[in-house]
Design a protein around this motif. Structure first.
Motif, PDB file in Angstrom:
ATOM      1  N   ARG A 110       0.328  -0.854  -0.277  1.00 44.36           N
ATOM      2  CA  ARG A 110      -0.417  -0.008   0.395  1.00 44.36           C
ATOM      3  C   ARG A 110       0.784   0.998   0.066  1.00 44.36           C
ATOM      4  N   LEU A 111       2.070   1.426   0.299  1.00 46.12           N
ATOM      5  CA  LEU A 111       3.344   2.444   0.152  1.00 46.12           C
ATOM      6  C   LEU A 111       3.329   2.590  -1.220  1.00 46.12           C
ATOM      7  N   THR A 112       4.097   3.680  -1.376  1.00 41.78           N
ATOM      8  CA  THR A 112       4.265   4.343  -2.627  1.00 41.78           C
ATOM      9  C   THR A 112       5.107   3.688  -3.409  1.00 41.78           C
ATOM     10  N   ASP A 113       4.926   3.531  -4.422  1.00 41.18           N
ATOM     11  CA  ASP A 113       6.372   3.276  -5.716  1.00 41.18           C
ATOM     12  C   ASP A 113       7.604   4.619  -5.385  1.00 41.18           C
ATOM     13  N   GLY A 114       9.006   3.929  -5.373  1.00 39.73           N
ATOM     14  CA  GLY A 114       9.580   5.105  -5.552  1.00 39.73           C
ATOM     15  C   GLY A 114       9.961   6.203  -4.772  1.00 39.73           C
ATOM     16  N   ALA A 115       8.981   6.300  -3.364  1.00 41.85           N
ATOM     17  CA  ALA A 115       9.248   7.699  -2.155  1.00 41.85           C
ATOM     18  C   ALA A 115      10.431   7.492  -1.674  1.00 41.85           C
ATOM     19  N   TYR A 116      11.182   6.091  -1.186  1.00 41.88           N
ATOM     20  CA  TYR A 116      11.941   6.273  -0.243  1.00 41.88           C
ATOM     21  C   TYR A 116      13.220   5.705  -0.257  1.00 41.88           C
ATOM     22  N   ASP A 117      13.755   6.448   0.313  1.00 43.06           N
ATOM     23  CA  ASP A 117      14.804   6.663   0.692  1.00 43.06           C
ATOM     24  C   ASP A 117      15.963   5.564   1.370  1.00 43.06           C
ATOM     25  N   LEU A 118      15.939   5.022   1.423  1.00 42.27           N
ATOM     26  CA  LEU A 118      15.848   3.070   2.443  1.00 42.27           C
ATOM     27  C   LEU A 118      14.985   2.517   3.111  1.00 42.27           C
ATOM     28  N   VAL A 119      15.168   1.151   2.991  1.00 44.56           N
ATOM     29  CA  VAL A 119      14.235   0.801   3.751  1.00 44.56           C
ATOM     30  C   VAL A 119      15.246  -0.298   4.735  1.00 44.56           C
ATOM     31  N   PHE A 120      14.456  -0.550   5.887  1.00 36.84           N
ATOM     32  CA  PHE A 120      14.799  -1.346   6.291  1.00 36.84           C
ATOM     33  C   PHE A 120      14.188  -2.404   7.050  1.00 36.84           C
ATOM     34  N   ALA A 121      15.136  -3.406   6.964  1.00 34.32           N
ATOM     35  CA  ALA A 121      14.355  -4.527   7.381  1.00 34.32           C
ATOM     36  C   ALA A 121      15.113  -5.633   8.582  1.00 34.32           C
ATOM     37  N   ASP A 122      14.381  -5.670  10.081  1.00 33.98           N
ATOM     38  CA  ASP A 122      14.655  -6.520  10.961  1.00 33.98           C
ATOM     39  C   ASP A 122      13.210  -7.144  11.281  1.00 33.98           C
ATOM     40  N   ALA A 123      12.517  -7.940  11.283  1.00 37.52           N
ATOM     41  CA  ALA A 123      11.699  -8.590  11.026  1.00 37.52           C
ATOM     42  C   ALA A 123      11.307 -10.298  10.812  1.00 37.52           C
ATOM     43  N   LEU A 136      12.519  -3.179  -3.450  1.00 38.57           N
ATOM     44  CA  LEU A 136      12.946  -2.257  -5.043  1.00 38.57           C
ATOM     45  C   LEU A 136      12.530  -1.480  -5.660  1.00 38.57           C
ATOM     46  N   ARG A 137      10.647  -1.954  -5.456  1.00 36.38           N
ATOM     47  CA  ARG A 137       9.792  -0.982  -5.389  1.00 36.38           C
ATOM     48  C   ARG A 137      10.065   0.093  -4.884  1.00 36.38           C
ATOM     49  N   LEU A 138       9.721  -0.075  -3.695  1.00 34.28           N
ATOM     50  CA  LEU A 138       9.741   1.439  -2.516  1.00 34.28           C
ATOM     51  C   LEU A 138      10.532   1.984  -3.508  1.00 34.28           C
ATOM     52  N   LEU A 139      12.055   2.233  -2.906  1.00 36.92           N
ATOM     53  CA  LEU A 139      12.978   2.963  -3.547  1.00 36.92           C
ATOM     54  C   LEU A 139      12.962   3.620  -4.422  1.00 36.92           C
ATOM     55  N   ARG A 140      13.447   5.085  -4.502  1.00 39.52           N
ATOM     56  CA  ARG A 140      14.116   5.532  -5.503  1.00 39.52           C
ATOM     57  C   ARG A 140      15.274   5.556  -5.811  1.00 39.52           C
ATOM     58  N   PRO A 141      16.189   5.211  -7.084  1.00 41.49           N
ATOM     59  CA  PRO A 141      17.580   5.509  -7.231  1.00 41.49           C
ATOM     60  C   PRO A 141      18.316   6.003  -6.661  1.00 41.49           C
ATOM     61  N   GLY A 142      19.276   5.105  -6.217  1.00 43.31           N
ATOM     62  CA  GLY A 142      20.454   5.475  -5.028  1.00 43.31           C
ATOM     63  C   GLY A 142      19.758   5.533  -3.551  1.00 43.31           C
ATOM     64  N   GLY A 143      18.096   4.608  -3.612  1.00 38.86           N
ATOM     65  CA  GLY A 143      18.066   4.361  -2.196  1.00 38.86           C
ATOM     66  C   GLY A 143      18.599   3.205  -1.818  1.00 38.86           C
ATOM     67  N   ILE A 144      19.068   2.699  -0.466  1.00 35.55           N
ATOM     68  CA  ILE A 144      19.469   1.476   0.259  1.00 35.55           C
ATOM     69  C   ILE A 144      18.249   1.003   0.514  1.00 35.55           C
ATOM     70  N   ALA A 145      18.511  -0.656   1.096  1.00 31.96           N
ATOM     71  CA  ALA A 145      17.358  -1.606   1.439  1.00 31.96           C
ATOM     72  C   ALA A 145      19.089  -2.190   2.165  1.00 31.96           C
ATOM     73  N   VAL A 146      18.585  -2.350   3.771  1.00 32.71           N
ATOM     74  CA  VAL A 146      18.507  -2.784   4.756  1.00 32.71           C
ATOM     75  C   VAL A 146      18.279  -3.766   5.999  1.00 32.71           C
ATOM     76  N   PHE A 147      19.005  -5.203   5.665  1.00 35.79           N
ATOM     77  CA  PHE A 147      18.394  -6.465   6.313  1.00 35.79           C
ATOM     78  C   PHE A 147      19.226  -7.009   7.945  1.00 35.79           C
ATOM     79  N   ASN A 148      18.418  -6.436   8.649  1.00 32.68           N
ATOM     80  CA  ASN A 148      19.735  -6.995   9.841  1.00 32.68           C
ATOM     81  C   ASN A 148      19.956  -8.061  10.125  1.00 32.68           C
ATOM     82  N   ASN A 149      20.373  -9.037  10.748  1.00 29.23           N
ATOM     83  CA  ASN A 149      20.813  -9.987  11.225  1.00 29.23           C
ATOM     84  C   ASN A 149      20.829 -11.085   9.975  1.00 29.23           C
ATOM     85  N   ALA A 150      22.462 -10.260   9.524  1.00 32.72           N
ATOM     86  CA  ALA A 150      22.435 -10.607   7.939  1.00 32.72           C
ATOM     87  C   ALA A 150      23.631 -11.694   8.088  1.00 32.72           C
ATOM     88  N   LEU A 151      23.921 -11.791   8.916  1.00 37.47           N
ATOM     89  CA  LEU A 151      25.620 -13.076   8.326  1.00 37.47           C
ATOM     90  C   LEU A 151      25.686 -14.240   8.004  1.00 37.47           C
TER      91      LEU A 151
END
Length: 207
Positions: A110-123, A136-151
């Motif tokens: 339900r969130l807007t495509d390409g409208a976010y600078d960073l997406v952080f996942a820890d769920a 990938l849908r939510l981020l603008r070009p140059g935006g960053i996706a980050v996942f916690n507990n990723a070792l």
């Protein structure tokens, strides 16, 4: 690393509340890395998947621009109430955060495509590959996706007696997807519980 990234009273309190509530709060080093990434790109709009009790949100808000808004999604309303208290103790106005209760995979579409600078996942770790699709849908070009507990995202060979569990398998799948996607610039940061970060490049001709 943990000692270098010192926590002040609001952060220490939020992490202790999260620990007691069994919400697995992010480590100080992991939080400092989030703040750094948010500040590096001048983040104005961030999505957090997994509010917890507010410690990761405080780190993100401290790296974001003063007028930026954090959208945080969590299925647990009690966690979000504790997070609101944490943000208030840290000095953030109520209009700096938008807390949405619900299952992430129901809310994110339900969130807007390409409208976010960073997406952080820890769920939910088994949902990480789906979170990547949404990011990938939510981020603008140059935006960053980050996942916690990723070792566990590092490629490893499992022996016959060490079959990975569903969460570990999902994290490894996200690591593979990020490495193999030409649109992404990946980095696995060995801080805290491990952060897998990926910049979504601009799909310009010739790249």
């Amino acid at each position: 690393m943990e000692q270098y990234a010192a926590e002040d009273d609001p952060l220490a309190t939020a992490r202790e509340v999260g620990r007691r509530a069994d919400s697995a709060p992010i480590s100080a080093a992991g939080g400092a890395a989030l703040r750094f990434l948010a500040a590096a790109i001048g983040a104005r709009s961030v999505v957090e998947i997994g509010t917890g009790c507010g410690s990761s949100g405080i780190w993100l808000l401290r790296g974001m621009r003063p007028d930026a808004i954090l959208t945080s999604v969590d299925i647990d309303p009690e966690y979000q109430e504790l997070a609101r208290d944490a943000y208030r103790r840290a000095g953030f106005a109520a209009n700096r955060t938008r807390l949405i209760q619900g299952r992430a995979l129901d809310v994110l579409p339900r969130l807007t495509d390409g409208a976010y600078d960073l997406v952080f996942a820890d769920a939910v770790k088994t949902e990480y590959p789906d979170y990547l699709t949404e990011a990938l849908r939510l981020l603008r070009p140059g935006g960053i996706a980050v996942f916690n507990n990723a070792l566990d995202a590092a490629p490893l060979s499992d022996g016959p007696l060490s079959v990975p569990g569903p969460g570990t398998a999902a994290i490894r799948e996200v690591g593979r997807l990020v490495r193999e996607d030409d649109r992404l610039v990946p980095l696995l940061l060995p801080v805290g519980e491990g952060l897998l970060a990926a910049i979504r490049e601009d799909a310009s001709p010739g790249r």
